[in-house]
Design a protein around this motif. Sequence first.
Motif, PDB file in Angstrom:
ATOM      1  N   TYR A  78      35.481  -9.059  24.375  1.00 22.89           N
ATOM      2  CA  TYR A  78      35.356  -9.912  23.194  1.00 22.89           C
ATOM      3  C   TYR A  78      33.959 -10.523  23.163  1.00 22.89           C
ATOM      4  N   GLU A  79      33.395 -10.691  21.956  1.00 19.53           N
ATOM      5  CA  GLU A  79      32.088 -11.351  21.821  1.00 19.53           C
ATOM      6  C   GLU A  79      32.226 -12.815  22.236  1.00 19.53           C
ATOM      7  N   SER A  80      31.280 -13.289  23.066  1.00 14.62           N
ATOM      8  CA  SER A  80      31.330 -14.714  23.406  1.00 14.62           C
ATOM      9  C   SER A  80      30.401 -15.536  22.498  1.00 14.62           C
ATOM     10  N   ARG A  81      29.325 -14.929  22.000  1.00 14.98           N
ATOM     11  CA  ARG A  81      28.461 -15.591  20.999  1.00 14.98           C
ATOM     12  C   ARG A  81      27.870 -14.499  20.119  1.00 14.98           C
ATOM     13  N   GLY A  82      27.021 -14.904  19.173  1.00 16.32           N
ATOM     14  CA  GLY A  82      26.323 -13.918  18.336  1.00 16.32           C
ATOM     15  C   GLY A  82      27.278 -12.913  17.728  1.00 16.32           C
ATOM     16  N   ALA A  83      28.332 -13.430  17.066  1.00 13.41           N
ATOM     17  CA  ALA A  83      29.442 -12.559  16.695  1.00 13.41           C
ATOM     18  C   ALA A  83      29.244 -11.810  15.392  1.00 13.41           C
ATOM     19  N   SER A  84      28.626 -12.441  14.380  1.00 11.97           N
ATOM     20  CA  SER A  84      28.569 -11.764  13.074  1.00 11.97           C
ATOM     21  C   SER A  84      27.141 -11.649  12.555  1.00 11.97           C
ATOM     22  N   ILE A  85      26.913 -10.589  11.779  1.00 11.61           N
ATOM     23  CA  ILE A  85      25.588 -10.257  11.250  1.00 11.61           C
ATOM     24  C   ILE A  85      25.696 -10.221   9.723  1.00 11.61           C
ATOM     25  N   HIS A  86      24.746 -10.860   9.045  1.00  9.05           N
ATOM     26  CA  HIS A  86      24.795 -10.944   7.579  1.00  9.05           C
ATOM     27  C   HIS A  86      24.512  -9.581   6.958  1.00  9.05           C
TER      28      HIS A  86
END
Length: 494
Positions: A78-86
């Motif tokens: 699972y992503e712990s940070r920096g999860a979504s990109i615009h």
Amino acid sequence: LLPALPALLPALLAALLPAPAAARAAPRSIAVVGAGLGGSATTYFLQQHFGPQVQLDVYEAVGVGGRLATVTVNKQQYESRGASIHALSLHMQDFVKILGLKHRREVAGKSAIFSGEHFVLEETDWYLLNLFRLWWHYGISFLRLQMWVEEVMEKFMRIYKYQAHGYAFSSLEELLRSLGGDAFVNMTQRSVAESLLEVGVTQRFVDDVIAAVLRSSYGQSVLVPAFAGAMSLAGAQGSTWAVEGGNKLVCSGLLKLTKANVIPARVTGISLHSSEGKALYQVHYESNEGQGSAFYDMVVVTTPLHPSRSNFTFENFEPPIADFPGAFQPSVTSVVHGYLNSSYFGFPDPKLFPFTSILTTDTPDLFFNAMDNICPVNISSAFRRKQPQEAAVWRVLSQQPLDKHQLKTLFRSYYSVQVTEWQTYPRYDAAKSLPPIVLHENLFYLSGVEWVASSMEMIAVAAKNVALLAYNRWHQDLEKIDQKDLMHKVKTEL
């Protein structure tokens, strides 16, 4: 004699015309400090411009990917940070395409904003009902916000045109000024709250919605600068995506593509020497084998140079390279595998809890900034999100580690908790000036861009700018640096 004249003409002309300036040879070797997104993107862009013959050494103490990290729960990552990109992140889109990566399948879910006592805003499955609720609660504030964010983003998107034409900027102020004039520079000095109130957004909307978004993205209040705020709000409004298998695959992929030499070591300092009248940089480092050093024609530092983040020394520089002002915001990610305590949020029956993402207002008693029911980085077509009464994986963002009582407040029971403490983002109220990009002739600093705004795309834009700046300075192509009226120039070049 006459037939021989045409053959002699080129030689005669060559003798009469001045010889073209000899193109400067490419640097032999370049060091990049850090292998997060900034370091890997910079390495890729440097190779694009200088060519594959340049030796690229990348120093990384902890692991490729930096803050783009994952944690493992029940054999799933699972992503712990920096999860979504615009959706408008054009460099990130390019990286994914070049590397043959895929967009992760989206799993829909609803959001709500919690005040500590009740939900001040709840998303529904119906778009028109959501719009009606926003209008009912806040009037046309959300439209004014949208217009403001769109105006900023429209101007920001000019950077891709400039970079496609090879233009670069030697300071963050110059970069901002080329996109949106002095207004953009001023947006780094005044708060997002002030800017939004000025365009007619209500105080209530700022306190409820804007505060919740900024707590979720930066862990900070509506006093963050307007530019950083606009970038964060653009991410909250627009459609977003993520990389199948984890966003950190972009970093490892770019380094593999460039065949960069990744050195597992912590850089402790840089000292200046000269060779044949040219600057030469000695990079000092510590690895498992002990201390070492190597010489480079050019160095790009992509890790933060603040005293709270690194004890980095610069030697033999005249004038000395000054300390960097400002502090970093402590940020804690807790990935919890457990049963949500929906009663805390006013839902005694967990089956009826409808939200997968909870943002929070700036309330003194609230001990967390945001939490969301997260999906693994590899989502099969058969994957379904856990029902609210089932044990799920939740990511909780807070400023301090959660104690047992706080965990018990949010969860009825839990199997595991994995805590990551970060100094993730600049404390935006702590510095009034932007850090430099050029530290010395061929010594550059990338991380200063985070004081303008911190997002994956912002770092990728800065990486492209540093690579272009390094290239243009090396070849003394001053026509491509800090040019005024670039929109007009770019149009005439087309």
